[in-house]
Design a protein around this motif. Structure first.
Motif, PDB file in Angstrom:
ATOM      1  N   ALA A  25      15.468   9.136   6.326  1.00 11.61           N
ATOM      2  CA  ALA A  25      15.797   9.895   5.129  1.00 11.61           C
ATOM      3  C   ALA A  25      16.068   8.948   3.971  1.00 11.61           C
ATOM      4  CB  ALA A  25      17.028  10.754   5.406  1.00 11.61           C
ATOM      5  N   ALA A  26      16.163   9.524   2.786  1.00 13.38           N
ATOM      6  CA  ALA A  26      16.474   8.725   1.606  1.00 13.38           C
ATOM      7  C   ALA A  26      17.856   8.089   1.771  1.00 13.38           C
ATOM      8  CB  ALA A  26      16.451   9.615   0.369  1.00 13.38           C
ATOM      9  N   PRO A  27      18.103   6.996   1.071  1.00 12.67           N
ATOM     10  CA  PRO A  27      19.417   6.345   1.156  1.00 12.67           C
ATOM     11  C   PRO A  27      20.530   7.337   0.864  1.00 12.67           C
ATOM     12  CG  PRO A  27      17.875   4.963  -0.049  1.00 12.67           C
ATOM     13  CD  PRO A  27      17.181   6.270   0.192  1.00 12.67           C
ATOM     14  N   ALA A  28      21.654   7.136   1.549  1.00 10.58           N
ATOM     15  CA  ALA A  28      22.764   8.076   1.422  1.00 10.58           C
ATOM     16  C   ALA A  28      23.374   8.046   0.027  1.00 10.58           C
ATOM     17  CB  ALA A  28      23.827   7.763   2.472  1.00 10.58           C
ATOM     18  N   ASP A  29      23.267   6.916  -0.656  1.00  6.43           N
ATOM     19  CA  ASP A  29      23.901   6.846  -1.974  1.00  6.43           C
ATOM     20  C   ASP A  29      23.131   5.890  -2.872  1.00  6.43           C
ATOM     21  OD1 ASP A  29      25.608   4.028  -2.203  1.00  6.43           O
ATOM     22  OD2 ASP A  29      25.279   4.680  -0.148  1.00  6.43           O
ATOM     23  N   LEU A  40      12.864   5.456  -1.508  1.00  7.17           N
ATOM     24  CA  LEU A  40      13.501   5.530  -2.820  1.00  7.17           C
ATOM     25  C   LEU A  40      13.586   6.967  -3.333  1.00  7.17           C
ATOM     26  CD1 LEU A  40      11.852   2.427  -4.554  1.00  7.17           C
ATOM     27  CD2 LEU A  40      13.905   2.534  -3.116  1.00  7.17           C
ATOM     28  N   ASP A  41      13.362   7.919  -2.449  1.00  5.32           N
ATOM     29  CA  ASP A  41      13.487   9.319  -2.844  1.00  5.32           C
ATOM     30  C   ASP A  41      14.911   9.577  -3.316  1.00  5.32           C
ATOM     31  OD1 ASP A  41      10.838  10.134  -2.078  1.00  5.32           O
ATOM     32  OD2 ASP A  41      11.487   9.939   0.001  1.00  5.32           O
ATOM     33  N   GLY A  42      15.038  10.361  -4.370  1.00  8.93           N
ATOM     34  CA  GLY A  42      16.349  10.677  -4.912  1.00  8.93           C
ATOM     35  C   GLY A  42      16.897   9.641  -5.856  1.00  8.93           C
ATOM     36  N   ALA A  43      16.091   8.622  -6.185  1.00  5.88           N
ATOM     37  CA  ALA A  43      16.559   7.602  -7.127  1.00  5.88           C
ATOM     38  C   ALA A  43      16.889   8.240  -8.467  1.00  5.88           C
ATOM     39  CB  ALA A  43      15.484   6.530  -7.310  1.00  5.88           C
ATOM     40  N   PRO A  44      18.006   7.841  -9.081  1.00  4.25           N
ATOM     41  CA  PRO A  44      18.439   8.505 -10.316  1.00  4.25           C
ATOM     42  C   PRO A  44      17.519   8.289 -11.506  1.00  4.25           C
ATOM     43  CG  PRO A  44      19.832   6.599  -9.818  1.00  4.25           C
ATOM     44  CD  PRO A  44      18.965   6.812  -8.623  1.00  4.25           C
ATOM     45  N   PHE A  45      16.596   7.321 -11.416  1.00  6.08           N
ATOM     46  CA  PHE A  45      15.736   7.041 -12.562  1.00  6.08           C
ATOM     47  C   PHE A  45      14.397   7.781 -12.525  1.00  6.08           C
ATOM     48  CE2 PHE A  45      15.488   3.593  -9.415  1.00  6.08           C
ATOM     49  CZ  PHE A  45      14.155   3.656  -9.033  1.00  6.08           C
ATOM     50  N   ILE A  46      14.093   8.485 -11.440  1.00  5.71           N
ATOM     51  CA  ILE A  46      12.780   9.125 -11.316  1.00  5.71           C
ATOM     52  C   ILE A  46      12.546  10.125 -12.446  1.00  5.71           C
ATOM     53  CG2 ILE A  46      11.273  10.515  -9.860  1.00  5.71           C
ATOM     54  CD1 ILE A  46      11.799   7.665  -8.853  1.00  5.71           C
ATOM     55  N   ASP A  47      13.544  10.929 -12.740  1.00  6.05           N
ATOM     56  CA  ASP A  47      13.382  11.945 -13.783  1.00  6.05           C
ATOM     57  C   ASP A  47      13.283  11.348 -15.179  1.00  6.05           C
ATOM     58  OD1 ASP A  47      13.386  13.969 -11.922  1.00  6.05           O
ATOM     59  OD2 ASP A  47      15.529  14.422 -12.142  1.00  6.05           O
ATOM     60  N   SER A  48      13.586  10.051 -15.316  1.00  3.04           N
ATOM     61  CA  SER A  48      13.478   9.407 -16.621  1.00  3.04           C
ATOM     62  C   SER A  48      12.040   9.020 -16.960  1.00  3.04           C
ATOM     63  CB  SER A  48      14.356   8.144 -16.658  1.00  3.04           C
ATOM     64  OG  SER A  48      15.718   8.464 -16.463  1.00  3.04           O
ATOM     65  N   TYR A  49      11.183   8.904 -15.931  1.00  4.29           N
ATOM     66  CA  TYR A  49       9.786   8.579 -16.185  1.00  4.29           C
ATOM     67  C   TYR A  49       9.120   9.678 -17.007  1.00  4.29           C
ATOM     68  CZ  TYR A  49       9.713   4.930 -12.512  1.00  4.29           C
ATOM     69  OH  TYR A  49       9.933   3.811 -11.751  1.00  4.29           O
ATOM     70  N   THR A  71       6.667  10.095   0.996  1.00  5.52           N
ATOM     71  CA  THR A  71       7.899   9.340   0.802  1.00  5.52           C
ATOM     72  C   THR A  71       7.683   8.298  -0.281  1.00  5.52           C
ATOM     73  OG1 THR A  71       8.567   9.635   3.107  1.00  5.52           O
ATOM     74  CG2 THR A  71       9.606   7.838   1.898  1.00  5.52           C
ATOM     75  N   ARG A  72       8.650   8.204  -1.219  1.00 10.29           N
ATOM     76  CA  ARG A  72       8.544   7.222  -2.302  1.00 10.29           C
ATOM     77  C   ARG A  72       9.111   5.882  -1.824  1.00 10.29           C
ATOM     78  NH1 ARG A  72       8.003   8.347  -7.623  1.00 10.29           N
ATOM     79  NH2 ARG A  72       8.651  10.492  -7.214  1.00 10.29           N
ATOM     80  N   TYR A  73       8.278   4.839  -1.931  1.00 11.74           N
ATOM     81  CA  TYR A  73       8.699   3.512  -1.495  1.00 11.74           C
ATOM     82  C   TYR A  73       8.685   2.466  -2.607  1.00 11.74           C
ATOM     83  CZ  TYR A  73       8.241   5.054   3.391  1.00 11.74           C
ATOM     84  OH  TYR A  73       8.372   5.697   4.594  1.00 11.74           O
ATOM     85  N   ALA A  74       8.128   2.778  -3.765  1.00 11.50           N
ATOM     86  CA  ALA A  74       8.005   1.772  -4.820  1.00 11.50           C
ATOM     87  C   ALA A  74       8.512   2.337  -6.140  1.00 11.50           C
ATOM     88  CB  ALA A  74       6.556   1.316  -4.976  1.00 11.50           C
ATOM     89  N   ALA A  75       9.152   1.476  -6.916  1.00 13.21           N
ATOM     90  CA  ALA A  75       9.643   1.841  -8.242  1.00 13.21           C
ATOM     91  C   ALA A  75       8.736   1.211  -9.296  1.00 13.21           C
ATOM     92  CB  ALA A  75      11.077   1.358  -8.426  1.00 13.21           C
ATOM     93  N   GLN A 106      20.958  -0.576  -6.265  1.00 12.46           N
ATOM     94  CA  GLN A 106      21.710  -0.653  -7.514  1.00 12.46           C
ATOM     95  C   GLN A 106      20.952  -1.449  -8.566  1.00 12.46           C
ATOM     96  OE1 GLN A 106      25.808  -1.881  -7.032  1.00 12.46           O
ATOM     97  NE2 GLN A 106      25.999  -2.516  -9.181  1.00 12.46           N
ATOM     98  N   LEU A 107      20.311  -2.548  -8.150  1.00  9.91           N
ATOM     99  CA  LEU A 107      19.532  -3.349  -9.095  1.00  9.91           C
ATOM    100  C   LEU A 107      18.369  -2.541  -9.660  1.00  9.91           C
ATOM    101  CD1 LEU A 107      18.730  -5.882 -10.593  1.00  9.91           C
ATOM    102  CD2 LEU A 107      17.726  -6.777  -8.486  1.00  9.91           C
ATOM    103  N   LEU A 108      17.693  -1.768  -8.823  1.00 12.03           N
ATOM    104  CA  LEU A 108      16.607  -0.925  -9.320  1.00 12.03           C
ATOM    105  C   LEU A 108      17.139   0.112 -10.307  1.00 12.03           C
ATOM    106  CD1 LEU A 108      14.493  -0.271  -6.076  1.00 12.03           C
ATOM    107  CD2 LEU A 108      13.932  -1.781  -7.995  1.00 12.03           C
ATOM    108  N   THR A 109      18.310   0.674  -9.998  1.00 14.95           N
ATOM    109  CA  THR A 109      18.910   1.667 -10.894  1.00 14.95           C
ATOM    110  C   THR A 109      19.242   1.043 -12.247  1.00 14.95           C
ATOM    111  OG1 THR A 109      19.863   2.823  -9.003  1.00 14.95           O
ATOM    112  CG2 THR A 109      20.772   3.333 -11.156  1.00 14.95           C
ATOM    113  N   TYR A 110      19.760  -0.171 -12.230  1.00 12.54           N
ATOM    114  CA  TYR A 110      20.064  -0.862 -13.483  1.00 12.54           C
ATOM    115  C   TYR A 110      18.783  -1.218 -14.229  1.00 12.54           C
ATOM    116  CZ  TYR A 110      21.287  -4.600 -16.701  1.00 12.54           C
ATOM    117  OH  TYR A 110      21.401  -5.376 -17.828  1.00 12.54           O
ATOM    118  N   TRP A 111      17.786  -1.711 -13.507  1.00 17.31           N
ATOM    119  CA  TRP A 111      16.512  -2.121 -14.124  1.00 17.31           C
ATOM    120  C   TRP A 111      15.914  -0.962 -14.916  1.00 17.31           C
ATOM    121  CZ3 TRP A 111      13.223  -6.220 -11.322  1.00 17.31           C
ATOM    122  CH2 TRP A 111      12.111  -6.575 -12.091  1.00 17.31           C
ATOM    123  N   MET A 112      15.888   0.205 -14.272  1.00 16.08           N
ATOM    124  CA  MET A 112      15.293   1.374 -14.911  1.00 16.08           C
ATOM    125  C   MET A 112      16.330   2.221 -15.644  1.00 16.08           C
ATOM    126  SD  MET A 112      12.267   0.692 -14.243  1.00 16.08           S
ATOM    127  CE  MET A 112      11.560   2.132 -15.051  1.00 16.08           C
ATOM    128  N   GLY A 113      17.552   1.694 -15.752  1.00 15.05           N
ATOM    129  CA  GLY A 113      18.616   2.399 -16.452  1.00 15.05           C
ATOM    130  C   GLY A 113      19.069   1.629 -17.678  1.00 15.05           C
TER     131      GLY A 113
END
Length: 434
Positions: A28-32, A119-128, A142-146, A337-344
């Motif tokens: 499953a997607a990461p828990a957090d 990477l499903d559920g990543a907070p930056f997906i809807d920003s694309y 399943t999403r594996y790449a950002a 977290q780094l991916l979230t910051y990169w795309m945040g």
């Protein structure tokens, strides 16, 4: 790229021999998804990058380290990058993150369900931007790449001044008009098209693939993947034959057999040739030769397909990152977290530092991005996937086309050899129908 094809099946087989319990299987997607500013003192992350992508993360790394206290090491894997990464991963050596071509075939080559964090559920997906949210990076739902930069697009770069001097006021609206324009330019003493066959002729395949855009939209690669259509059937064979006929007609540079990638950029910029079918990395070369003002003055871009101006997208390893399952929960969370910051919070500075079009609706594209790159980005909304994006495996089409240019293979032999390679690789990964 050729070595990737040669080792893809081997890497998969090696990965298949490892302990299936070692981080294995779909999950499953990461828990957090940790907050961007969560403290990471004492945590060290490693990013693998290629020689042409190792400077890309600089602004992100600097900002992330300052914000969180983490240490981020960018490690350059020597070319051929993909082969090196696959070999290391198959032997159990994994980074926390890596630049990677986010296509289904290349995610398969990394044995994504075993080795990569979903990477499903990543907070930056809807920003694309909507057209980019699901364009790539997904395997088996399943999403594996950002995605971090605009996916490369196969299309036509042209010299505006050459067109103006030749009296060309309208761009071609389809493949036939494109070829006819080349013939018109030739009658005026202009070299219509520039390509290269010397060294590694990786751009040769773009000439075939842009001709397949309509068929790709109609399910060509689904049929090829199922062994219901082949490279030797009329559609792909016809595109290869067409490329050969344009060469035979003398529409390319005289030094086609020996020219290099570096020669191509210099020739187009100088106006020694009118057009080149290429991808985004070609424009990167042009940017190393001229500033934005000169590029805007001289270089334009338009997509091309048999029936219109449809681009063919081909994401490359500099466009996206994957996060690995390392078995260390702290580092895995820190990688997310780094991916979230990169795309945040880090994304605006990132696109400014890279002078690249923004992928997000809420972040403006920097003012200094050349117009040609903006046109490439705009073409994505109506683009269709390339062989690399849609095929389950990627045979050595470009090397076989290089042999055709050198006269050691006929166009029919190119198609047959490529089909044989495709079938062998598809069988190696257990694809149905092979």
């Amino acid at each position: 790229m050729s070595l990737v094809v040669a080792t893809a099946a081997t890497a998969l087989l090696l990965a298949g021999c490892s302990d299936p319990g070692a981080g294995g299987g779909a999950s499953a997607a990461p828990a957090d998804w940790p907050a961007q500013d969560a403290k990471l003192d004492g945590v060290t992350l490693t990013i693998w990058a290629a020689q042409n992508s190792n400077k890309v993360p600089e602004s992100v790394v600097k900002g992330f380290e300052k914000l969180t206290g983490a240490t981020v090491d960018v490690v350059t894997i020597p070319d051929p990058y993909e082969q090196g990464v696959q070999t290391k991963v198959a032997s159990g050596d994994k980074p926390d993150l890596a630049f990677w071509q986010p296509t289904a075939s290349m995610l398969t080559a990394l044995n994504a369900s075993t080795n990569l964090q979903p990477l499903d559920g990543a907070p930056f997906i809807d920003s694309y931007k909507p057209e980019l949210q699901d364009i790539t990076g997904i395997l088996d739902d399943t999403r594996y790449a950002a995605l971090v930069t605009t996916p490369a697009v196969e299309g036509v770069y042209y010299n505006k001044e050459v067109f103006e001097k030749a009296g060309i006021t309208e761009l071609p609206k389809n493949w036939d008009e494109f070829v006819e324009l080349g013939r018109t330019l030739k009658t005026q003493g202009v070299t219509p098209f520039f390509d290269f066959g010397g060294g590694t002729p990786w751009a040769t395949q773009w000439w075939v693939q842009v001709q397949l855009a309509d068929a790709a939209r109609d399910g060509l690669w689904d049929r090829v993947n199922a062994n219901e259509e082949t490279f030797t059937d009329a559609t792909i064979q016809g595109a290869i034959d067409e490329y050969q006929s344009l060469i035979d007609e003398g529409l390319f540079n005289e030094n086609l057999k020996t020219a290099t990638f570096e020669d191509q950029g210099a020739a187009l910029l100088a106006g020694d040739a009118a057009m080149a079918v290429q991808v985004n990395s070609f424009f990167g070369q042009l940017q190393s030769l001229a500033d934005t003002d000169e590029l805007n003055q001289k270089i334009g871009f338009f997509p091309i397909s048999p029936s219109g101006n449809v681009g063919t997208f081909i994401p490359d390893q500099s466009n996206a990152l994957v996060a690995f399952k390392t078995g260390d929960a702290t580092r895995e969370a820190a990688a997310r977290q780094l991916l979230t910051y990169w795309m945040g919070d880090g994304y605006a500075d990132f696109v400014e530092a890279q002078s690249t079009p923004s992928l997000q609706t809420g972040v403006a594209t920097p003012a200094g991005v050349p117009q040609a790159l903006l046109d490439v980005s705009d073409s994505l909304a109506d683009s269709v996937g390339s062989m690399q994006a849609l095929a389950i495996v990627n045979p050595d089409l470009y090397l076989n086309l290089g042999d055709m240019i050198q006269g050691t293979k006929t166009s029919s032999q190119v198609a047959q050899t490529t089909q044989d390679q495709f079938a062998q690789l598809a069988k190696a990964i257990g694809a149905p129908g092979f």
